[in-house]
Design an enzyme around this catalytic site. Structure first.
Site, short mmCIF file in Angstrom:
data_model
loop_
_atom_site.label_atom_id
_atom_site.label_comp_id
_atom_site.label_asym_id
_atom_site.label_seq_id
_atom_site.Cartn_x
_atom_site.Cartn_y
_atom_site.Cartn_z
N HIS A 254 -1.88 6.13 6.24
CA HIS A 254 -2.83 5.91 7.34
C HIS A 254 -2.98 4.42 7.63
CE1 HIS A 254 -4.24 10.08 7.39
NE2 HIS A 254 -4.23 10.03 6.07
N LYS A 255 -3.07 3.62 6.56
CA LYS A 255 -3.21 2.17 6.75
C LYS A 255 -1.96 1.60 7.41
CE LYS A 255 -6.31 1.31 2.81
NZ LYS A 255 -6.48 0.58 1.55
N ASP B 227 -7.90 -4.28 0.76
CA ASP B 227 -8.81 -3.37 0.08
C ASP B 227 -10.02 -3.19 0.99
OD1 ASP B 227 -9.04 -1.73 -2.18
OD2 ASP B 227 -10.58 -3.01 -3.02
N TYR C 220 -13.64 8.26 5.19
CA TYR C 220 -14.99 8.53 5.70
C TYR C 220 -15.04 8.58 7.23
CZ TYR C 220 -16.27 7.35 0.89
OH TYR C 220 -16.37 7.32 -0.49
N LYS D 40 -9.71 3.50 17.67
CA LYS D 40 -10.30 3.06 16.40
C LYS D 40 -10.09 1.56 16.21
CE LYS D 40 -10.20 3.68 11.38
NZ LYS D 40 -9.67 4.38 10.20
N PHE E 263 -8.86 9.14 8.42
CA PHE E 263 -8.85 9.46 6.99
C PHE E 263 -10.17 8.99 6.37
CE2 PHE E 263 -8.08 5.32 4.82
CZ PHE E 263 -7.88 4.52 5.94
N THR F 96 0.85 -1.20 0.00
CA THR F 96 0.00 0.00 0.00
C THR F 96 0.88 1.24 0.00
OG1 THR F 96 -1.80 1.18 1.10
CG2 THR F 96 -0.17 0.21 2.53
N ASN F 97 0.32 2.32 -0.56
CA ASN F 97 0.98 3.62 -0.43
C ASN F 97 0.22 4.51 0.55
OD1 ASN F 97 3.18 3.40 -2.36
ND2 ASN F 97 1.59 3.27 -3.93
P1 IMP Z 1 -8.84 1.51 -0.52
O1 IMP Z 1 -9.30 1.29 -1.94
O2 IMP Z 1 -8.79 0.26 0.26
O3 IMP Z 1 -7.56 2.27 -0.43
O4 IMP Z 1 -9.89 2.39 0.24
C1 IMP Z 1 -10.97 2.93 -0.39
C2 IMP Z 1 -11.44 4.17 0.30
O5 IMP Z 1 -12.21 3.78 1.42
C3 IMP Z 1 -10.36 5.10 0.83
O6 IMP Z 1 -9.99 6.04 -0.09
C4 IMP Z 1 -11.07 5.76 1.96
O7 IMP Z 1 -11.81 6.83 1.48
C5 IMP Z 1 -12.03 4.69 2.44
N1 IMP Z 1 -11.51 4.00 3.62
C6 IMP Z 1 -10.76 2.87 3.67
N2 IMP Z 1 -10.49 2.55 4.94
C7 IMP Z 1 -11.07 3.50 5.70
C8 IMP Z 1 -11.14 3.71 7.10
O8 IMP Z 1 -10.58 2.96 7.93
N3 IMP Z 1 -11.83 4.79 7.51
C9 IMP Z 1 -12.46 5.63 6.65
N4 IMP Z 1 -12.42 5.49 5.34
C10 IMP Z 1 -11.73 4.42 4.86
#
Ligand code: IMP
Length: 195
Positions: A11-12, A68, A150, A171, A148, A7-8
């Protein structure tokens, strides 16, 4: 055991690092010298997670995992789901995504939502997946500055605060990502005993 986290998203990385026990060493893409934006072209979290871990495994031959995550809102038939990052467009703006979500939920009494994370682990090229779910609800307006995505509009079941009003440990007591990671850690611990 060394594991590259594909991942880039800083926050994750910050959320996962404290959850991995001492003998699992998390290597970021940056630390592995990989500078690439891994695509997420598929229609499911499962396929995207595998696509990301497979891309890094093919590049490095090293054990790795990706995750994801999607926000699934009941009154919106599970949207934004796998499209969570790009809900309001290719800019992937957190603010624009939240604004679109709140507009689409305007006047809606059913505010139920859940975050779902799928982790894809590749060890010696073989995949195992782990799922983590956090149920909760979407509030009417943003609250809190942390986290970050939502986080400012999501309250997990069992609390009154949004994720953005919690620190990392708070969290992780509820989060989808922490729940999937717990399963990953349990798997790795038993894997080590058997290999
Ligand atoms: P990704 O495709 O897994 O990187 O995440 C998709 C999108 O879901 C991210 O851009 C965030 O907007 C949202 N997201 C993922 N994880 C979280 C979280 O733990 N809290 C809030 N939003 C999240």
């Amino acid at each position: 055991m060394k594991l590259i986290f594909a991942t880039n998203n800083q926050h994750k990385i910050e959320e996962l690092r404290p959850l991995l026990s001492g003998d699992i060493q998390l290597i970021t893409l940056k630390e592995a010298g990989i500078d690439t934006d891994i695509p997420e072209p598929f229609d499911t979290l499962e396929e995207n997670a595998l696509g990301k871990s497979r891309a890094i495994y093919d590049m490095t031959g090293a054990n790795c995992f990706s995750e994801d995550t999607g926000l699934e809102v009941e009154a919106l038939n599970g949207e934004p789901g796998v499209k969570s990052a790009r809900y309001a467009g290719e800019s992937r703006s957190f603010d624009a995504n939240i604004e679109k979500l709140l507009i689409n939920l305007a006047g809606q009494n059913n505010r139920k939502a859940r975050f779902r994370t799928v982790i894809s682990l590749l060890i010696d090229g073989k995949e195992t997946q782990f799922e983590g779910i956090c149920n909760g609800q979407i509030i009417m307006e943003k609250r809190g500055e942390r986290g970050f995505g939502y986080d400012p509009v999501f309250i997990p079941e069992g609390d009154l605060r949004t994720f953005a009003e919690m620190n990392l440990a708070e969290k992780s007591k509820y989060s989808h990502r922490a729940r999937a990671t717990e399963k990953l850690v349990a798997f790795l611990n038993s894997y080590k005993l058997n290999h």
